[in-house]
Structures are given as structure tokens and as C-alpha cells.
Design an enzyme around this catalytic site. Structure first.
Site, PDB file in Angstrom:
ATOM      1  N   LYS A  54       0.828  -1.220   0.000  1.00  0.00           N
ATOM      2  CA  LYS A  54       0.000   0.000   0.000  1.00  0.00           C
ATOM      3  C   LYS A  54       0.863   1.271   0.000  1.00  0.00           C
ATOM      4  O   LYS A  54       0.854   2.065   0.946  1.00  0.00           O
ATOM      5  CB  LYS A  54      -0.953   0.015   1.210  1.00  0.00           C
ATOM      6  N   ASP A  78      -8.707  -8.243  -9.415  1.00  0.00           N
ATOM      7  CA  ASP A  78      -9.102  -8.616  -8.051  1.00  0.00           C
ATOM      8  C   ASP A  78     -10.556  -8.218  -7.866  1.00  0.00           C
ATOM      9  O   ASP A  78     -10.966  -7.112  -8.224  1.00  0.00           O
ATOM     10  CB  ASP A  78      -8.196  -7.963  -6.996  1.00  0.00           C
TER      11      ASP A  78
END
Ligand code: GDD
Ligand code: MG
Length: 369
Positions: A158, A216
């Protein structure tokens, strides 16, 4: 080779679809999402799979059983508290300690060549090999910096915008040597992305890039996009076998009344009824056991099993979960998600990504955007 599929997450961003159903069991083109992962593994020669589960484990186990119908041996492990991605793998160590093994995030639709990934891993004699995929916005993923030979120079989970110097991210598929298990503490929460991989940088950790399809299934938008891609055969799945050359798949015992119109690409689930004057498609998947009433229109949308759209309903770019009922003249559009067994009475307009929770009843004429 054996594979561990991580399916312990709660799938919060996909709510309300994941409130009653764990993300791996959310239907994708009328089959539980994780059955695509299993098919993909089976096609790549994997014959033993360990499900690492936490949230809502029962549905997965009762659906797939011992895996014999898929030709794969399935083993189930349930955590009583979340152990993180690496802790979850440590937890199933006894099944995988006899050589290299695969780890897969359970929320990825891909047709990546796993054989080529495993071959690359062996050639490099790598401690671990991470499949990589390019994305536009790496901030929601694990950024992977690699050198000329594919060696990993940095792993940043992230990352913030100012840290981004590549568009390659961790695709959520790894091959690891059994020795890596020794780096993971037992019984506590531990992460590959924040623990194992940063520590393995410089120690024969490699990245394996490819141009395979990759998505995803994290949000309703991506859930819809994955359906469009399956319908358009942008990703190779078994659904392509049902879609005829005109990109229409009508499953067993579905009934199209005279005057019902299908606009490809489109998929109609078994036993569903499309009434006269209804129009389904383009880019629509109707689950099994549904009714689409006369004058209703479904476009760029997914209607899950056993739902009923009464007359003159419009559903556009939206998702209607299992067993919902949409009343006459109602409009569901612009990213709305109607939860399981919710009832939307007539004369409502749901839009703007509204989420209706399972079992909710919205009375006639309540919401108008
Ligand atoms: N068993 C178990 N236990 N599984 C877990 C746990 C746990 O405690 N925590 C997460 N998982 C599972 C999730 O169900 C999911 O399949 C997978 O591990 C990854 O977790 P996510 O919560 O989906 O992580 P993410 O999407 O934010 O990021 C991950 O995936 C990206 C690719 O989609 C990371 O691996 C990133 O580095 C990667 O780029
Ligand atoms: Mg994820």
C-alpha cells in the site's frame, strides 16, 4: 505441487454481497468465484489444495467437499482468529513442508500461466517468486521493484503516491520454498506483504511479470467488470464453452417466452424465465431460477439466483443479489447493489452506488434520485 488458497478475509468492500456469503462463494457468472481459482489450478497440474479460511467457512466446505468432482484433493483449515496472510500459511505448514508450494489470494481472477511461473522459480532457484501484474493505481496493492533479472529490489505494501516508481504490483500468487516457513512465527498474526517479503529482499526473491488477464474482485465495480470480461472472453474460463459464437449462453431449462429479447453478450441461468417483451443484455448475467418480467430491461448487470424482476423493471450497471424482488416499474441503476432477499417495491429509483442490505424492504415510492 500443492497450493494454499487464502480465503480468510471478510470482503468488506464488496458488502452487502459478502454479508451472508463469503467472498469466495459469491457467484461469478453463476458459479462460486473460487471455483474459477480451483479450475485454473487444476488446469495447471495442481492436484492438492489447502483452503485457509476464517470468515464464514461452512459454505465453502459444504459446496466443494473433498474436491473429487473437480479432480483435486481439498483440505480445509479454519482459523479461530485471523492470522494474516503468512500466519495463515504457517498454520497449514504440516501439509506443505515437503518442497515448493503455491500461495494464492482467493480474490483474484486470472489466467496466468502457473506452469511458467513455477518453471521460472525453479530456474532461478528462488526462495520465492511473486507473480507481478501492471495496474494504473498501485496504492491499493503491494508495489514490487525489480532488477534486470527479475530480482526483487523492494516490496512496499500500500505505497503512497510519492513512493510509486513502477506500475508492477504483487498479483497475489507466489511460489515459495518450504524454508520460507521458518521465517514465519506460529500462532500469531503475520503478513507476507509487510513481514516476509520485505525481509526476503536481496535473498533470492524474484518477480515474474506477465500480460495475463488479472482482476481482483474487491468491489462491486470490479465484480461487474469481471462479468463483462468473462462474457467477452477477455479471460479464459470454462464459461467460454457455454457461450456460443454469438456470445449467448442459455443454461439448461431456461425459458425464453416468444418476444423476449437477448442482446449478446449475455448469460441466462438454468430454469430462469424471461417473459415476453423483456430485454436482457448486452453484458447481463441472469442467475438460475430468476424471473424477468415483461417489459423489463437488464443491461450491464448481474442478477443472482432466484430473484424476480416484475413488469417494466429497469436494471442498468447494477447488481441484484440472490432472492431479491424488484417491483413493477422500479429502476435500479448506476452502481446500485441490492442485497439478498431484499424487496424493492415499485416506483422506486435506486442509483448512485446505493447499497441495500439483505432482507431490507423499501416501500413503493420511497426513493427517487
Ligand atoms: N486465512 C486467512 N487469514 N486469509 C486471509 C487473512 C487471514 O488472516 N487476511 C487476508 N486473507 C486473505 C483474503 O481473503 C484474500 O484472499 C487475501 O488473503 C489477501 O487479502 P486482502 O485483504 O484481499 O488484501 P489486499 O487485496 O488488500 O492486498 C493483497 O492483494 C493484492 C492483490 O490483489 C496483497 O497481497 C497485495 O500485496 C496484493 O497486491
Ligand atoms: Mg484483495
Amino acid at each position: 505441487m500443492k497450493a494454499v488458497i487464502l480465503v480468510g478475509g471478510q470482503g468488506t468492500r464488496l458488502r452487502p454481497l459478502t454479508l451472508c456469503v463469503p467472498k469466495p462463494m459469491v457467484p461469478l457468472a453463476n458459479k462460486p468465484f473460487v471455483s474459477y481459482v480451483l479450475e485454473h489450478l487444476q488446469q495447471n497440474g495442481i492436484d492438492e489444495v489447502i483452503f485457509s479460511m476464517g470468515y464464514l467457512p461452512d459454505g465453502i466446505k459444504s459446496y466443494f467437499g473433498d474436491g473429487s468432482s473437480l479432480g483435486i484433493k481439498l483440505i480445509y483449515a479454519v482459523e479461530d482468529h485471523p492470522l494474516g496472510t503468512a500466519g495463515a500459511v504457517k498454520n497449514v505448514e504440516k501439509y506443505i513442508q515437503d518442497g515448493d508450494f503455491l500461495v494464492l489470494n482467493g480474490d483474484i481472477l486470472t489466467d496466468l500461466d502457473l506452469r511458467a511461473l513455477m518453471e521460472f522459480h525453479r530456474e532461478k532457484n528462488a526462495s520465492g517468486t511473486i507473480a507481478l501484474t501492471p495496474v494504473d493505481d498501485p496504492t491499493a496493492y503491494g508495489l514490487v521493484r525489480t532488477g534486470a533479472e527479475g530480482e526483487v529490489l523492494g516490496f512496499l505494501e500500500k505505497p503512497s503516491w510519492d513512493q510509486i516508481d513502477t506500475n508492477l504490483i504483487n498479483a497475489g500468487t507466489y511460489v515459495l520454498q518450504a524454508e520460507v516457513l521458518d521465517m514465519i512465527p506460529a500462532g500469531v498474526e503475520y503478513s507476507f506483504e509487510r513481514g516476509v517479503f520485505p525481509r526476503l529482499v536481496g535473498k533470492d526473491l524474484y518477480g515474474f511479470g506477465s500480460n495475463a488477464y488479472w482482476m481482483d474482485i474487491g468491489t462491486p465495480e470490479k465484480y461487474l467488470q469481471a462479468h463483462y470480461d468473462i462474457l467477452e472472453k477477455n479471460v479464459s474460463t470454462a464459461v467460454s464453452l457455454c457461450l456460443d459464437e454469438d456470445f449467448v449462453c442459455v443454461e439448461e431449462e431456461a425459458r425464453l417466452e416468444a418476444g423476449a429479447k437477448l442482446v449478446p453478450p449475455v448469460m441466462i441461468g438454468g430454469g430462469s424465465v424471461i417473459k415476453a417483451g423483456a430485454r436482457v443484455g448486452r453484458m447481463a448475467v441472469i442467475g438460475p431460477g430468476c424471473v424477468v418480467g415483461s417489459g423489463s430491461v437488464v443491461e450491464e448487470s448481474v442478477i443472482q439466483a432466484d430473484s424476480t424482476l416484475e413488469e417494466n423493471v429497469t436494471v442498468r450497471r447494477s447488481i441484484v443479489a440472490r432472492g431479491a424482488r424488484i417491483g413493477p416499474g422500479a429502476v435500479v441503476r448506476a452502481g446500485a447493489v441490492v442485497g439478498e432477499e431484499a424487496t424493492i417495491e415499485g416506483d422506486n429509483v435506486l442509483a448512485n452506488n446505493i447499497r441495500v442490505y439483505p432482507g431490507t424492504v423499501i416501500k413503493a415510492g420511497t426513493i427517487k434520485f
